[in-house]
Scaffold this active site. Structure first.
Site, mmCIF file in Angstrom:
data_model
loop_
_atom_site.group_PDB
_atom_site.id
_atom_site.type_symbol
_atom_site.label_atom_id
_atom_site.label_comp_id
_atom_site.label_asym_id
_atom_site.label_seq_id
_atom_site.Cartn_x
_atom_site.Cartn_y
_atom_site.Cartn_z
ATOM 1 N N CYS A 41 -14.312 13.229 18.515
ATOM 2 C CA CYS A 41 -13.283 12.550 17.717
ATOM 3 C C CYS A 41 -12.232 13.526 17.222
ATOM 4 C CB CYS A 41 -13.935 11.841 16.532
ATOM 5 S SG CYS A 41 -12.740 11.168 15.365
ATOM 6 N N GLY A 273 -14.969 2.936 29.452
ATOM 7 C CA GLY A 273 -16.157 2.950 28.617
ATOM 8 C C GLY A 273 -16.826 4.301 28.541
ATOM 9 N N HIS A 446 5.801 -5.843 -3.583
ATOM 10 C CA HIS A 446 6.992 -6.230 -2.813
ATOM 11 C C HIS A 446 8.042 -5.133 -2.920
ATOM 12 C CE1 HIS A 446 10.155 -8.807 -1.171
ATOM 13 N NE2 HIS A 446 10.938 -8.356 -2.159
#
Length: 467
Positions: A41, A273, A446
């Site tokens: 990773c 995969g 917002h």
């Protein structure tokens, strides 16, 4: 023989996080890592690909400056520097992991570990490096975090030159003009996005009847439309024939329900995969069960052999770093006598960092329908969101799926800018077992794209305000 309370085989995001948590719980811990701390990773997956994708987003924006009122001439990139920055980010983080383990007083062995039997309730492991013995270590508890590697099929084998796995795809020496990506999961789609945004002609071949098969079908369809709009050619229901390599190119015939496509490209990326790394770690003679290259575990990562555990990719899907890390924490806390909650698979978010991004958690609409519940489904398009319009990112949608009777959030699916950052809001909602009532009452700032999350919830009850 040097003994520890816990030995972890593998220093990836599952292994090193488990080691750090064990150290916090006052265990004497060792990690055995043969290649690089941080695992695939950090060194060859999640982190360096995001650095590459960031560069490709910048390249895209530089060629779209007119939208924002800017102009630039002779826009170009230095591929060596693009790749170099990606590798530098990985090196920095890998050194950071080493520092964290050292500070936590976790002993790190540089080598490969193999189970070598038991002495009473202590598992022994032989550690070797380049075929030479490094140490023999023992512990009552051993966590296997050996990860996984790329899968390939006969006729579609990588050669490191013309046919790449993810490793070669992350360190290209030159930019291919024509590229075939086999597979449309997160890895395949992210590489397709990177290379297309950097100027390559890209074709995706997917054996399933749609791309991104793990995602909600509606989101998958929107992703396909967006990718095709960018110029990516997509073939689904595709069977890729043998690869014919000649004169520095690769030719193949791709069969689909629509017919045969003859294709010649400069490079092929295989993204079909992964398989678990279960070989040569000493599982023979143990009660550990292996199913289709993955170690079978229970909800606390325990195998059939007392004192042996498995986490991360080697323990099966979903093959995600954050899943591995959380599994490691749960496993260690259970070993320490604590009472952690088991990891709920449907509370693990999935993120794809393509352009547009895709993120999801929980059940897809198809799977929710299959439960037999009466559903409420809300959708809100990004084109109705002020921040998305201001950013020049009007293409996207937030979709939420609820149980009509209980208000339970069954699933959330998002496509568009920054959705990989926003999905965590829905993950928290699912983990805390919130209903539509709490989500309706939540105040969203917002202007943010996160307002689409609120509007989608409202839309499920016919109460959306801005569509």
């Amino acid at each position: 023989m040097e003994q520890f309370d816990l030995i972890i085989v593998g220093g990836g995001p599952g292994g090193y996080v488990a080691a750090l948590r064990a150290a916090q719980l006052k265990m004497n811990v060792a990690v055995v890592e043969s290649t690089h701390l941080g695992g695939i990773c950090l060194n060859w997956g999640c982190i360096p690909t995001k650095a590459l994708l960031r560069a490709s987003e910048i390249n895209h924006m530089l060629h779209d400056l007119g939208t924002f009122g800017f102009a630039a001439d002779n826009v170009r990139f230095d591929l060596e520097k693009v790749v170099g920055r990606s590798r530098a980010v990985s090196r920095q983080l890998s050194r950071g992991v080493a520092h964290l383990l050292k500070r936590a007083k976790v002993k790190v062995f540089d080598g490969r570990a193999r189970l070598a039997g038991r002495q009473g309730d202590v598992h022994t492991l032989d550690v070797t490096k380049d075929g030479k013995a490094v140490a023999t270590v023992g512990a009552k508890h051993v966590i296997l975090a050996t990860g996984a590697r790329a899968r390939y099929f006969p006729g579609l084998e990588p050669d490191g030159e013309l046919v790449w796995t993810y490793r070669e795809a992350m360190v290209p020496k030159e930019m291919p003009k024509r590229l075939l990506v086999v597979g449309s999961g997160a890895i395949g789609v992210e590489f397709a996005s990177f290379y297309r945004n950097m100027g390559a002609e890209v074709t995706i071949a997917e054996v399933a009847d749609r791309i991104m098969i793990a995602e909600d079908a509606e989101i998958s369809a929107m992703a396909r439309k967006a990718f095709e709009k960018q110029g990516i050619k997509i073939l689904t229901g595709a069977k890729v024939g043998p690869l014919d390599k000649k004169d520095g190119t690769v030719s193949t015939i791709i069969e689909t329900p629509e017919g045969r496509t003859e294709l010649t490209v400069d490079k092929v990326i295989l993204a079909v995969g992964i398989v678990g790394n279960v070989e040569d770690i000493g599982l023979e003679g143990t009660k550990v069960q292996v199913d289709r290259t993955h170690i079978v575990v229970d909800e606390f990562a325990r195998t059939g052999e007392p004192g042996l555990y498995a986490i991360g990719d080697v323990a099966g899907a979903p093959w995600l770093a954050h899943k591995a890390s959380h599994e490691g924490i749960i496993c260690v806390e259970k070993i320490a006598g604590r009472d952690p909650h088991p990891l709920h698979p449907l509370n693990i978010p999935g993120c794809t960092y393509s352009r547009p991004q895709v993120a999801s958690v929980g059940l897809t609409e198809e799977k929710a329908v299959a439960t037999g519940r009466k559903l409420r489904i809300g959708r809100f398009p990004f084109v109705g969101n002020g921040k998305a319009l201001a950013m020049g990112e009007p293409d996207g949608m937030t979709k939420t799926i609820f149980d009509d009777e209980t208000g339970e959030l069954l699933g959330a699916h998002m496509i568009g800018a920054e959705v990989t950052e926003m999905i965590q809001g829905y993950v928290i909602a699912r983990t805390a077992e919130l209903t539509e009532a709490e989500l309706k009452e939540t105040v969203f700032p917002h202007p943010t794209i996160s307002e689409t999350m609120h509007e989608s919830v409202l839309a499920a009850w016919g109460e959306a305000l801005h569509i």
